[in-house]
Motif scaffolding. Sequence first.
Motif, PDB file in Angstrom:
ATOM      1  N   ILE A 219      81.522  55.068   5.038  1.00 22.71           N
ATOM      2  CA  ILE A 219      81.932  56.381   5.524  1.00 22.71           C
ATOM      3  C   ILE A 219      83.297  56.283   6.185  1.00 22.71           C
ATOM      4  O   ILE A 219      83.735  55.215   6.587  1.00 22.71           O
ATOM      5  CB  ILE A 219      80.905  56.979   6.519  1.00 22.71           C
ATOM      6  CG1 ILE A 219      80.705  56.046   7.714  1.00 22.71           C
ATOM      7  CG2 ILE A 219      79.589  57.282   5.835  1.00 22.71           C
ATOM      8  CD1 ILE A 219      79.828  56.646   8.782  1.00 22.71           C
ATOM      9  N   PHE A 220      83.939  57.437   6.294  1.00 20.38           N
ATOM     10  CA  PHE A 220      85.226  57.506   6.972  1.00 20.38           C
ATOM     11  C   PHE A 220      84.998  57.603   8.486  1.00 20.38           C
ATOM     12  O   PHE A 220      84.103  58.312   8.942  1.00 20.38           O
ATOM     13  CB  PHE A 220      86.014  58.730   6.510  1.00 20.38           C
ATOM     14  CG  PHE A 220      86.509  58.645   5.097  1.00 20.38           C
ATOM     15  CD1 PHE A 220      87.763  58.138   4.818  1.00 20.38           C
ATOM     16  CD2 PHE A 220      85.707  59.071   4.046  1.00 20.38           C
ATOM     17  CE1 PHE A 220      88.231  58.058   3.515  1.00 20.38           C
ATOM     18  CE2 PHE A 220      86.161  59.000   2.740  1.00 20.38           C
ATOM     19  CZ  PHE A 220      87.418  58.492   2.468  1.00 20.38           C
ATOM     20  N   LEU A 221      85.826  56.891   9.240  1.00 21.65           N
ATOM     21  CA  LEU A 221      85.838  57.032  10.691  1.00 21.65           C
ATOM     22  C   LEU A 221      87.058  57.872  11.052  1.00 21.65           C
ATOM     23  O   LEU A 221      88.194  57.508  10.739  1.00 21.65           O
ATOM     24  CB  LEU A 221      85.905  55.663  11.374  1.00 21.65           C
ATOM     25  CG  LEU A 221      84.651  54.796  11.237  1.00 21.65           C
ATOM     26  CD1 LEU A 221      84.857  53.455  11.925  1.00 21.65           C
ATOM     27  CD2 LEU A 221      83.436  55.498  11.832  1.00 21.65           C
ATOM     28  N   GLU A 222      86.807  59.001  11.705  1.00 25.07           N
ATOM     29  CA  GLU A 222      87.863  59.971  11.968  1.00 25.07           C
ATOM     30  C   GLU A 222      88.215  60.016  13.450  1.00 25.07           C
ATOM     31  O   GLU A 222      87.366  59.801  14.322  1.00 25.07           O
ATOM     32  CB  GLU A 222      87.417  61.370  11.518  1.00 25.07           C
ATOM     33  CG  GLU A 222      87.012  61.459  10.059  1.00 25.07           C
ATOM     34  CD  GLU A 222      88.190  61.406   9.107  1.00 25.07           C
ATOM     35  OE1 GLU A 222      89.345  61.476   9.588  1.00 25.07           O
ATOM     36  OE2 GLU A 222      87.970  61.293   7.884  1.00 25.07           O
ATOM     37  N   ASN A 223      89.488  60.305  13.703  1.00 21.64           N
ATOM     38  CA  ASN A 223      89.991  60.539  15.071  1.00 21.64           C
ATOM     39  C   ASN A 223      89.525  59.449  16.038  1.00 21.64           C
ATOM     40  O   ASN A 223      88.945  59.728  17.086  1.00 21.64           O
ATOM     41  CB  ASN A 223      89.549  61.911  15.565  1.00 21.64           C
ATOM     42  CG  ASN A 223      90.373  62.391  16.744  1.00 21.64           C
ATOM     43  OD1 ASN A 223      91.436  61.841  17.043  1.00 21.64           O
ATOM     44  ND2 ASN A 223      89.887  63.413  17.429  1.00 21.64           N
ATOM     45  N   MET A 224      89.811  58.204  15.669  1.00 18.55           N
ATOM     46  CA  MET A 224      89.447  57.074  16.522  1.00 18.55           C
ATOM     47  C   MET A 224      90.492  56.880  17.622  1.00 18.55           C
ATOM     48  O   MET A 224      91.675  57.141  17.424  1.00 18.55           O
ATOM     49  CB  MET A 224      89.366  55.787  15.694  1.00 18.55           C
ATOM     50  CG  MET A 224      88.308  55.793  14.623  1.00 18.55           C
ATOM     51  SD  MET A 224      88.541  54.419  13.463  1.00 18.55           S
ATOM     52  CE  MET A 224      88.663  53.024  14.580  1.00 18.55           C
ATOM     53  N   THR A 225      90.026  56.394  18.758  1.00 12.92           N
ATOM     54  CA  THR A 225      90.917  55.991  19.844  1.00 12.92           C
ATOM     55  C   THR A 225      90.623  54.541  20.191  1.00 12.92           C
ATOM     56  O   THR A 225      89.469  54.185  20.452  1.00 12.92           O
ATOM     57  CB  THR A 225      90.722  56.867  21.091  1.00 12.92           C
ATOM     58  OG1 THR A 225      91.045  58.225  20.764  1.00 12.92           O
ATOM     59  CG2 THR A 225      91.631  56.404  22.217  1.00 12.92           C
ATOM     60  N   ALA A 226      91.659  53.709  20.136  1.00 11.93           N
ATOM     61  CA  ALA A 226      91.522  52.284  20.453  1.00 11.93           C
ATOM     62  C   ALA A 226      92.201  52.005  21.788  1.00 11.93           C
ATOM     63  O   ALA A 226      93.376  52.344  21.978  1.00 11.93           O
ATOM     64  CB  ALA A 226      92.144  51.433  19.354  1.00 11.93           C
ATOM     65  N   THR A 227      91.461  51.392  22.696  1.00 14.26           N
ATOM     66  CA  THR A 227      92.004  50.992  23.996  1.00 14.26           C
ATOM     67  C   THR A 227      91.825  49.488  24.153  1.00 14.26           C
ATOM     68  O   THR A 227      90.702  48.986  24.075  1.00 14.26           O
ATOM     69  CB  THR A 227      91.296  51.722  25.150  1.00 14.26           C
ATOM     70  OG1 THR A 227      91.412  53.137  24.947  1.00 14.26           O
ATOM     71  CG2 THR A 227      91.923  51.355  26.485  1.00 14.26           C
ATOM     72  N   ILE A 228      92.931  48.770  24.333  1.00 17.77           N
ATOM     73  CA  ILE A 228      92.902  47.310  24.463  1.00 17.77           C
ATOM     74  C   ILE A 228      93.548  46.934  25.789  1.00 17.77           C
ATOM     75  O   ILE A 228      94.712  47.257  26.042  1.00 17.77           O
ATOM     76  CB  ILE A 228      93.643  46.637  23.292  1.00 17.77           C
ATOM     77  CG1 ILE A 228      93.025  47.064  21.954  1.00 17.77           C
ATOM     78  CG2 ILE A 228      93.604  45.113  23.436  1.00 17.77           C
ATOM     79  CD1 ILE A 228      93.798  46.607  20.740  1.00 17.77           C
ATOM     80  N   ARG A 229      92.785  46.266  26.639  1.00 13.30           N
ATOM     81  CA  ARG A 229      93.276  45.824  27.945  1.00 13.30           C
ATOM     82  C   ARG A 229      93.330  44.298  27.959  1.00 13.30           C
ATOM     83  O   ARG A 229      92.358  43.636  27.573  1.00 13.30           O
ATOM     84  CB  ARG A 229      92.379  46.332  29.063  1.00 13.30           C
ATOM     85  CG  ARG A 229      92.272  47.848  29.145  1.00 13.30           C
ATOM     86  CD  ARG A 229      91.319  48.273  30.261  1.00 13.30           C
ATOM     87  NE  ARG A 229      91.225  49.721  30.369  1.00 13.30           N
ATOM     88  CZ  ARG A 229      90.349  50.454  29.684  1.00 13.30           C
ATOM     89  NH1 ARG A 229      89.501  49.862  28.844  1.00 13.30           N
ATOM     90  NH2 ARG A 229      90.322  51.762  29.834  1.00 13.30           N
ATOM     91  N   ILE A 230      94.453  43.767  28.401  1.00 11.02           N
ATOM     92  CA  ILE A 230      94.644  42.319  28.469  1.00 11.02           C
ATOM     93  C   ILE A 230      94.718  41.898  29.936  1.00 11.02           C
ATOM     94  O   ILE A 230      95.494  42.469  30.716  1.00 11.02           O
ATOM     95  CB  ILE A 230      95.931  41.880  27.742  1.00 11.02           C
ATOM     96  CG1 ILE A 230      95.939  42.397  26.303  1.00 11.02           C
ATOM     97  CG2 ILE A 230      96.071  40.357  27.771  1.00 11.02           C
ATOM     98  CD1 ILE A 230      94.881  41.823  25.409  1.00 11.02           C
TER      99      ILE A 230
END
Length: 340
Positions: A219-230
Amino acid sequence: MNKKSVCYGILVCLFLFLYPILSFAEEDKINVISGFSYEILFPENQVDREVGYYDLLMKAGETQTIRLKVKNTSNQAMNVKVQINSAKTNGNGVIEYGPSELKKDASLKYDLAEILRGPDEIVIPANSSEVIAFDLIMPANHFEGYIAGGIQLKPIIKEEQSKTEQNTIVNTFAFLIGVLLHESDIDKVTPDLKLNGTSLKLKEGNYTLFVNLSNIKGIFLENMTATIRINEKGKTRNLFELTKSNLRMAPNSMIDLPVFLSDKEITAGEYTANIQITTENGWNWTWVKNFTLSKVTAQKIKQPTQKKNARNLDAKWFMAIIMLLTICFSIGLFIIKRKR
């Protein structure tokens, strides 16, 4: 000498300085070729006839022929190159339906290019049309979700300049028609993301930390938000944070999310990446991944930034010299005028 002469001299200098940019912009216009169009001939099992792509509901093991009508309204014969590709996701969270160097995900069992077959190239005579037929053979085993991809059409026109010259081939834009194949209701498929790992690679001359994720469902994943903290391993204070929104992922595809490190104050040591992905439908995934930067790697990360700063300084000096020469030229003309 008068004021007009001074202005003319300044304009000449500016024109010589900007001319390469102007000429490059003009050259970009010659790629456009009109006279080509296509029409999707929808079969009976097309789910929605109002869209500009194939959305076919089929059964396991079923065979079918789908057709595209292409038209050449120019006065020259036109070659059309045809290529079929599976849908993939690039690092910017954009789905690519055309040919690319992106790798296939391990979860992709059925590549559209392997079950949909058609000609590699066709010739459309001047002022005429042709129908391209594609043979479709669905997998024998039932699957959930979509098999997604696209058909690329790249028209090439040959223009005869003279009997003594060879034909000139002019490339045009490529046209993409999406293809979606499914056997059941897509809404019942539960999405799932998998973290494959992190890696440090060169991107555009800069060392970059890549977070590799796989959409392992069809399936398609729509309107994703990725947050990466280092942060440093064992500590809670974030050294820096990256947030990217409006991302999409194709079914059974991977994404390499880049985290640029060259502009960060980062040294050798052990670090932790806290990764969170959310979607517009409320799905949420989180991972914690540790990684280590050696002294050599940390130094390499800083080098591109130092070189970039040096290049920026050189560019600023160059512009300053050009402006200084222009001012000196104007003052010299003014002094000559006053003496005369």
